[in-house]
Scaffold this active site. Structure first.
Site, PDB file in Angstrom:
ATOM      1  N   ASP A 198       0.731  -1.119  -0.118  1.00  0.00           N
ATOM      2  CA  ASP A 198       0.108  -0.064   0.125  1.00  0.00           C
ATOM      3  C   ASP A 198       0.934   1.185   0.000  1.00  0.00           C
ATOM      4  OD1 ASP A 198      -2.725   1.364   0.761  1.00  0.00           O
ATOM      5  OD2 ASP A 198      -1.413   2.033   2.241  1.00  0.00           O
ATOM      6  N   GLU A 253       1.166  -0.574  -4.917  1.00  0.00           N
ATOM      7  CA  GLU A 253       0.348   0.563  -5.344  1.00  0.00           C
ATOM      8  C   GLU A 253       1.379   1.625  -5.320  1.00  0.00           C
ATOM      9  OE1 GLU A 253      -3.575   2.766  -3.574  1.00  0.00           O
ATOM     10  OE2 GLU A 253      -1.921   2.222  -2.195  1.00  0.00           O
ATOM     11  N   ASP A 323     -10.861   0.774  -3.623  1.00  0.00           N
ATOM     12  CA  ASP A 323     -10.892   2.351  -3.840  1.00  0.00           C
ATOM     13  C   ASP A 323     -11.472   2.759  -4.890  1.00  0.00           C
ATOM     14  OD1 ASP A 323      -9.514   2.902  -1.411  1.00  0.00           O
ATOM     15  OD2 ASP A 323      -7.777   2.534  -2.107  1.00  0.00           O
TER      16      ASP A 323
END
Length: 541
Positions: A198, A253, A323
């Site tokens: 992340d 990400e 998301d």
């Protein structure tokens, strides 16, 4: 297959709170996932990515971790997690977890100690500053709005890229990095196959912490905050001390990574196995998603980006995630959503250069929710944006309409398993509102229907596996670009190849005969020289 087994894999993302509740408390859990492993095995996926399941106050849906070594009790116990890993392995399914190491929760033991004692070792794990004028150390804006700085009662300021409850970890501190690496290796020893990582490009800061110029009336300017010079030292070290030892899959990400930096992150010797390809994730700026202009603009963006990346590295390709709003709403007007358009959309992305990801519910065509009350939502970013917008005089209904189109909670509503109450997700009260359309869109109605979207995804996955050598090695080449609204590309290596042809319009399109074997089509009957609205064909040679 050392170092590239993930290049032949299909990943299914699970948002554990919303997947399956086994005990009636309204929250999905590990035993619920175990109950549905046969469903996932039948679909044909190889890897499960489970969103944050660590101990957490859940200020940001688990991305605020208070203990990296313990699972959140709302999902079960550490033993339940180990049982899930074992049961998945029996079905030849690997599991990857989220790795959230840009920040932790303010409830984490490290931060709690740092708050009490400015001179303790743990205080060096964070960014603390003091100022003489009681103002923030700089004017940078948090990704969740407001300042990146919050103040402790003793006067110290601490840095947070996201919510104030998520203090950033100081990667400049060697002792902190070693703590992180120990934790990563502990989980890999448990038998997981890797991590989705992340917000990793935020770990390196501009240590000058100099304020940025502002526009008129702007207090906190938007600051890039990502991929600062020197970040590679940290990422190479983490790769060497953790990932390389286990031949694990790592998907980052990585906001802020442009084409020039792609190879550093996801090339042959990159920091990670792959990074998410955000280059074509939506149709930004398009009021009419069904127009030829919108479709062609999206196609050009997609093909340009994929063609560039396919030559130098590996991508994680996706239509949805936790998301994002649901892909059927993101890429289609409501009146055009159908089995044919949904299967066409799936066909477009599945054989691009990279590893395909499926988000829970995508395979049955789950859609956005029409939010009528902000209290039905859970997303901290949405709630704070709503308060800020309404406080500035904006119409509450218009703000809710925005979230119905683009809000993150659209992907976080419970998985729709059947047409019983709450879509079969729970016998209790779900933690977040179920989509009202679960009686018509659900897994039970599709699993045994050969013409369902679920079974089309199943056939796509089988085709992907049948041609593993092609999807792993073949170059990406756009085809027939002169046809407006037509997505066509070829993957070819050593004389073998796949040709993907999709009419992504709601009108028939005159085409040309293809003298290759049609492996898969979303229509039962096709005219060789005509493509029906949203018709998709996969050819092989």
């Amino acid at each position: 297959m050392k170092n590239n087994w993930w290049k032949e894999s299909v990943v299914y993302q699970i948002y554990p709170q919303s997947f399956m509740d086994s005990n009636g408390d309204g929250i999905g859990d590990f035993n619920g996932i175990i109950q549905k492993l046969d469903y996932l095995q039948n679909l044909g996926v190889d890897v499960l990515w489970i969103c944050p399941m660590y101990a957490s106050p859940l200020v940001d849906n688990g991305y605020d971790i208070s203990d990296y070594y313990k699972v959140n009790p709302i999902f079960g116990t550490n033993e339940d997690m180990e049982h899930l890993i074992e049961e998945a392995q029996k079905r030849k399914i690997k599991i990857i977890l989220d790795l959230v190491v840009n920040h932790c929760s303010d409830q984490h033991e490290w931060f709690q100690k740092a708050m009490k004692d400015p001179n303790c070792e743990e205080a060096s794990y964070f960014y603390f500053r003091t100022t003489e004028n009681d103002k923030e150390p700089n004017n940078w804006r948090s990704n969740f709005g407001g300042s990146v700085w919050s103040r402790l009662p003793d006067g110290r300021w601490y840095y947070h890229t996201f919510a104030k409850e998520q203090p950033d970890l100081n990667w400049e501190c060697k002792e902190l990095r070693q703590k992180i690496y120990e934790m990563i290796n502990w989980w890999l020893e448990k038998g997981i196959a890797g991590f989705r990582i992340d917000a990793i490009t935020f770990i390196k800061k501009d240590l000058s912490f100099a304020s940025r110029p502002t526009n008129d009336g702007e207090r906190y300017p938007v600051e890039n905050l990502t991929d600062y010079k020197g970040i590679g030292t940290f990422l190479d070290e983490m790769k060497e001390q953790c990932f390389d030892k286990y031949n694990c899959m790592t998907v980052a990400e990585a906001p802020g990574v442009d084409d020039a930096a792609f190879e550093r992150y996801a090339g042959k010797n990159g920091y990670f196995s792959m990074i998410f390809d955000f280059g074509w994730e939506n149709m930004e700026g398009e009021n009419d998603k069904s127009s030829i202009h919108a479709v062609e603009r999206w196609k050009k963006k997609m093909f340009t980006h994929v063609a560039h990346n396919s030559g130098i590295g590996w991508s994680a390709i996706f239509l949805e995630n936790h998301d994002q709003s649901r892909c059927l709403n993101k890429f289609l007007e409501r009146e055009n959503i159908s089995f044919y358009s949904a299967s066409a959309l799936a066909s477009i992305y599945f054989f691009l250069y990279g590893t395909p990801f499926i988000y829970q519910g995508q395979e049955i065509g789950m859609t956005n929710v029409k939010w009528k009350n902000i209290n039905d939502m859970d997303d901290i970013r949405a709630k704070r944006t709503y308060e800020e917008a309404v406080g500035q005089g904006k119409d509450p209904d218009e703000v809710l309409a925005y979230f119905s189109e683009l809000g993150r909670d659209n992907a976080r509503t419970p998985m729709q398993w059947d047409d019983s109450e709450n879509g079969g997700f729970t016998c209790g009260k779900p933690w977040i509102k179920c989509n009202d359309n679960y009686r018509t869109i659900n897994a039970q109605s599709q699993v045994n229907d050969p013409d369902s979207l679920y079974n089309y995804y199943k056939r796509l996955i089988q085709c992907y596996h049948d041609h593993a050598d092609i999807v792993r090695q073949a170059e990406f080449r756009p085809m027939y670009e002169e046809y407006p609204g037509l997505f066509a590309y070829e993957r070819e290596v050593n004389g073998k190849g796949l040709l993907v042809i999709v009419n992504f319009t709601n009108e028939k399109l005159m085409f040309q005969k293809i003298d290759q074997k049609c492996e898969l089509c979303n229509y039962h009957e096709t005219e060789s020289e005509w493509l029906q609205p949203y018709e998709a064909r996969i050819y092989s040679k």
